[in-house]
Design a protein around this motif. Structure first.
Motif, PDB file in Angstrom:
ATOM      1  N   ASP A  46       0.853  -1.177   0.000  1.00  0.00           N
ATOM      2  CA  ASP A  46       0.000   0.000   0.000  1.00  0.00           C
ATOM      3  C   ASP A  46       0.894   1.232   0.000  1.00  0.00           C
ATOM      4  O   ASP A  46       2.123   1.129  -0.062  1.00  0.00           O
ATOM      5  N   PHE A  47       0.289   2.415   0.075  1.00  0.00           N
ATOM      6  CA  PHE A  47       1.055   3.654   0.021  1.00  0.00           C
ATOM      7  C   PHE A  47       2.074   3.727   1.152  1.00  0.00           C
ATOM      8  O   PHE A  47       3.236   4.080   0.937  1.00  0.00           O
ATOM      9  N   HIS A  51       6.039   3.985   0.732  1.00  0.00           N
ATOM     10  CA  HIS A  51       6.726   5.151   1.287  1.00  0.00           C
ATOM     11  C   HIS A  51       7.923   4.723   2.139  1.00  0.00           C
ATOM     12  O   HIS A  51       9.017   5.284   2.032  1.00  0.00           O
TER      13      HIS A  51
END
Length: 81
Positions: A46-47, A51
């Motif tokens: 996921d983000f 990140h």
């Protein structure tokens, strides 16, 4: 299934990048650098995961931040000459 309607021209610099990504399955991170350009590719669940991968790629010893400092020093020396 991925349908392609166009291709990349012979000798296009992007073809090398796309081939590396294609051959590196399963890929979670990839760093490409040439002269004074760098590209970081990260794939996460996921983000937030992505990140964290990118942050690590930049901050680890020998990572993106170290590379950019080295390039800055080289560039400064070249400008002095």
């Amino acid at each position: 299934n991925l349908s392609l309607y166009n291709s990349i021209g012979q000798g296009d610099p992007l073809s090398m990048t796309l081939y590396i990504i294609y051959r590196c399955k399963p890929l979670t991170e990839l760093t490409l650098a040439f002269v004074d350009d760098m590209a970081l590719v990260a794939i996460g669940k996921d983000f937030t995961d992505t990140h964290h991968i990118l942050k690590d790629m930049l901050e680890r010893p020998g990572g993106g931040f170290d590379w950019s400092q080295c390039e800055r020093k080289i560039g400064a020396r070249l400008q002095q000459n």
